[in-house]
Design a protein around this motif. Structure first.
Motif, PDB file in Angstrom:
ATOM      1  N   ALA A  63      21.092 -51.563 -34.740  1.00  0.00           N
ATOM      2  CA  ALA A  63      20.456 -50.245 -34.625  1.00  0.00           C
ATOM      3  C   ALA A  63      20.847 -49.578 -33.304  1.00  0.00           C
ATOM      4  N   ASP A  64      20.924 -50.369 -32.239  1.00  0.00           N
ATOM      5  CA  ASP A  64      21.313 -49.815 -30.937  1.00  0.00           C
ATOM      6  C   ASP A  64      22.754 -49.306 -30.956  1.00  0.00           C
ATOM      7  N   LEU A  65      23.645 -50.032 -31.613  1.00  0.00           N
ATOM      8  CA  LEU A  65      25.034 -49.579 -31.742  1.00  0.00           C
ATOM      9  C   LEU A  65      25.103 -48.243 -32.477  1.00  0.00           C
ATOM     10  N   GLU A  66      24.347 -48.134 -33.555  1.00  0.00           N
ATOM     11  CA  GLU A  66      24.319 -46.880 -34.324  1.00  0.00           C
ATOM     12  C   GLU A  66      23.749 -45.742 -33.485  1.00  0.00           C
ATOM     13  N   ARG A  67      22.741 -46.038 -32.670  1.00  0.00           N
ATOM     14  CA  ARG A  67      22.157 -45.000 -31.801  1.00  0.00           C
ATOM     15  C   ARG A  67      23.186 -44.500 -30.789  1.00  0.00           C
ATOM     16  N   GLN A  68      23.978 -45.420 -30.243  1.00  0.00           N
ATOM     17  CA  GLN A  68      25.021 -45.018 -29.293  1.00  0.00           C
ATOM     18  C   GLN A  68      26.037 -44.110 -29.979  1.00  0.00           C
ATOM     19  N   GLU A  69      26.443 -44.464 -31.183  1.00  0.00           N
ATOM     20  CA  GLU A  69      27.396 -43.626 -31.921  1.00  0.00           C
ATOM     21  C   GLU A  69      26.784 -42.264 -32.212  1.00  0.00           C
ATOM     22  N   LEU A  70      25.511 -42.254 -32.594  1.00  0.00           N
ATOM     23  CA  LEU A  70      24.826 -41.000 -32.904  1.00  0.00           C
ATOM     24  C   LEU A  70      24.801 -40.079 -31.684  1.00  0.00           C
ATOM     25  N   GLU A  71      24.567 -40.629 -30.512  1.00  0.00           N
ATOM     26  CA  GLU A  71      24.536 -39.818 -29.296  1.00  0.00           C
ATOM     27  C   GLU A  71      25.902 -39.179 -29.023  1.00  0.00           C
ATOM     28  N   VAL A  72      26.969 -39.909 -29.266  1.00  0.00           N
ATOM     29  CA  VAL A  72      28.312 -39.354 -29.065  1.00  0.00           C
ATOM     30  C   VAL A  72      28.573 -38.242 -30.084  1.00  0.00           C
ATOM     31  N   ILE A  73      28.210 -38.477 -31.332  1.00  0.00           N
ATOM     32  CA  ILE A  73      28.410 -37.472 -32.388  1.00  0.00           C
ATOM     33  C   ILE A  73      27.643 -36.198 -32.049  1.00  0.00           C
ATOM     34  N   LYS A  74      26.425 -36.350 -31.553  1.00  0.00           N
ATOM     35  CA  LYS A  74      25.588 -35.188 -31.220  1.00  0.00           C
ATOM     36  C   LYS A  74      26.219 -34.302 -30.158  1.00  0.00           C
ATOM     37  N   THR A  75      27.066 -34.883 -29.283  1.00  0.00           N
ATOM     38  CA  THR A  75      27.668 -34.070 -28.224  1.00  0.00           C
ATOM     39  C   THR A  75      28.614 -33.019 -28.779  1.00  0.00           C
ATOM     40  N   PHE A  76      29.097 -33.211 -29.996  1.00  0.00           N
ATOM     41  CA  PHE A  76      30.030 -32.252 -30.601  1.00  0.00           C
ATOM     42  C   PHE A  76      29.315 -31.260 -31.516  1.00  0.00           C
ATOM     43  N   LEU A  77      28.028 -31.478 -31.759  1.00  0.00           N
ATOM     44  CA  LEU A  77      27.262 -30.580 -32.625  1.00  0.00           C
ATOM     45  C   LEU A  77      26.544 -29.536 -31.773  1.00  0.00           C
ATOM     46  N   PRO A  78      26.265 -28.366 -32.355  1.00  0.00           N
ATOM     47  CA  PRO A  78      25.539 -27.335 -31.592  1.00  0.00           C
ATOM     48  C   PRO A  78      24.109 -27.775 -31.298  1.00  0.00           C
ATOM     49  N   GLN A  79      23.462 -27.048 -30.414  1.00  0.00           N
ATOM     50  CA  GLN A  79      22.082 -27.330 -30.034  1.00  0.00           C
ATOM     51  C   GLN A  79      21.182 -27.295 -31.281  1.00  0.00           C
ATOM     52  N   PRO A  80      20.328 -28.321 -31.469  1.00  0.00           N
ATOM     53  CA  PRO A  80      19.444 -28.316 -32.648  1.00  0.00           C
ATOM     54  C   PRO A  80      18.468 -27.137 -32.627  1.00  0.00           C
ATOM     55  N   LEU A  81      18.089 -26.702 -33.811  1.00  0.00           N
ATOM     56  CA  LEU A  81      17.135 -25.601 -33.929  1.00  0.00           C
ATOM     57  C   LEU A  81      15.722 -26.088 -33.633  1.00  0.00           C
ATOM     58  N   THR A  82      14.913 -25.230 -33.034  1.00  0.00           N
ATOM     59  CA  THR A  82      13.506 -25.545 -32.832  1.00  0.00           C
ATOM     60  C   THR A  82      12.770 -25.284 -34.147  1.00  0.00           C
ATOM     61  N   GLU A  83      11.547 -25.764 -34.238  1.00  0.00           N
ATOM     62  CA  GLU A  83      10.737 -25.539 -35.440  1.00  0.00           C
ATOM     63  C   GLU A  83      10.552 -24.040 -35.701  1.00  0.00           C
ATOM     64  N   GLU A  84      10.336 -23.264 -34.633  1.00  0.00           N
ATOM     65  CA  GLU A  84      10.113 -21.827 -34.779  1.00  0.00           C
ATOM     66  C   GLU A  84      11.378 -21.120 -35.286  1.00  0.00           C
ATOM     67  N   GLU A  85      12.534 -21.508 -34.713  1.00  0.00           N
ATOM     68  CA  GLU A  85      13.795 -20.904 -35.144  1.00  0.00           C
ATOM     69  C   GLU A  85      14.080 -21.234 -36.604  1.00  0.00           C
ATOM     70  N   LEU A  86      13.813 -22.471 -36.975  1.00  0.00           N
ATOM     71  CA  LEU A  86      14.049 -22.902 -38.348  1.00  0.00           C
ATOM     72  C   LEU A  86      13.127 -22.154 -39.312  1.00  0.00           C
ATOM     73  N   ALA A  87      11.858 -22.025 -38.947  1.00  0.00           N
ATOM     74  CA  ALA A  87      10.907 -21.296 -39.788  1.00  0.00           C
ATOM     75  C   ALA A  87      11.337 -19.837 -39.944  1.00  0.00           C
ATOM     76  N   ALA A  88      11.831 -19.234 -38.873  1.00  0.00           N
ATOM     77  CA  ALA A  88      12.285 -17.840 -38.931  1.00  0.00           C
ATOM     78  C   ALA A  88      13.498 -17.709 -39.853  1.00  0.00           C
ATOM     79  N   LEU A  89      14.445 -18.646 -39.779  1.00  0.00           N
ATOM     80  CA  LEU A  89      15.614 -18.600 -40.655  1.00  0.00           C
ATOM     81  C   LEU A  89      15.220 -18.775 -42.121  1.00  0.00           C
TER      82      LEU A  89
END
Length: 149
Positions: free
Chosen positions: A77-103
């Motif tokens: 699980a820790d290995l997968e978490r490390q990979e996930l953190e690297v993948i996230k660096t290439f993705l845009p900033q996550p939406l907040t709950e308010e932004e998502l609700a507005a969309l």
């Protein structure tokens, strides 16, 4: 070459120079998946399609983490978490709950959605806007809740 692919390549070179083996391995895995799709489909991926690949890899890591945690395999699980953190660096900033609700509201207004039968229309509008910025399962539950009540 798409801007995102260039950034991934630049990050790979930086990881090589810094001798960050774990980060380098994950970036190479990302590049291998992109290259596999390009070879299989005989196309050059654009930023939107690369984003979809990264989003899919992110979802796979989240699923694996939950399964490994349930099985008591903290090391995996820790290995997968490390990979996930690297993948996230290439993705845009996550939406907040308010932004998502507005969309979701905007998409429902644009389609005139009234019932569950209109969910496909709403999701069709939302998916390109939120790709890589929110979990589609969460978005789907939010749309269902809005259409149901």
């Amino acid at each position: 070459m798409s801007e995102l692919k260039q950034r991934i390549t630049a990050e790979m070179k930086a990881a090589m120079r810094a001798k960050e083996k774990a980060r380098l391995g994950t970036i190479r895995m990302i590049q291998a998946e992109i290259k596999r799709i390009e070879v299989d489909e005989r196309i050059e991926l654009d930023d939107a399609r690369v984003m979809a690949v990264l989003d899919k890899m992110q979802k796979q890591r989240r699923d694996s983490i939950s399964q490994y945690d349930a099985a008591g395999r903290q090391d995996l699980a820790d290995l997968e978490r490390q990979e996930l953190e690297v993948i996230k660096t290439f993705l845009p900033q996550p939406l907040t709950e308010e932004e998502l609700a507005a969309l979701v509201e905007q998409a429902m207004d644009a389609t005139g959605a009234q019932s569950m039968q209109d969910m496909g229309k709403v999701m069709g509008i939302l998916k390109p806007r939120i790709q890589g910025r929110a979990d589609m399962g969460d978005v789907s539950r939010l749309v269902k809740a809005r259409l149901a009540g």
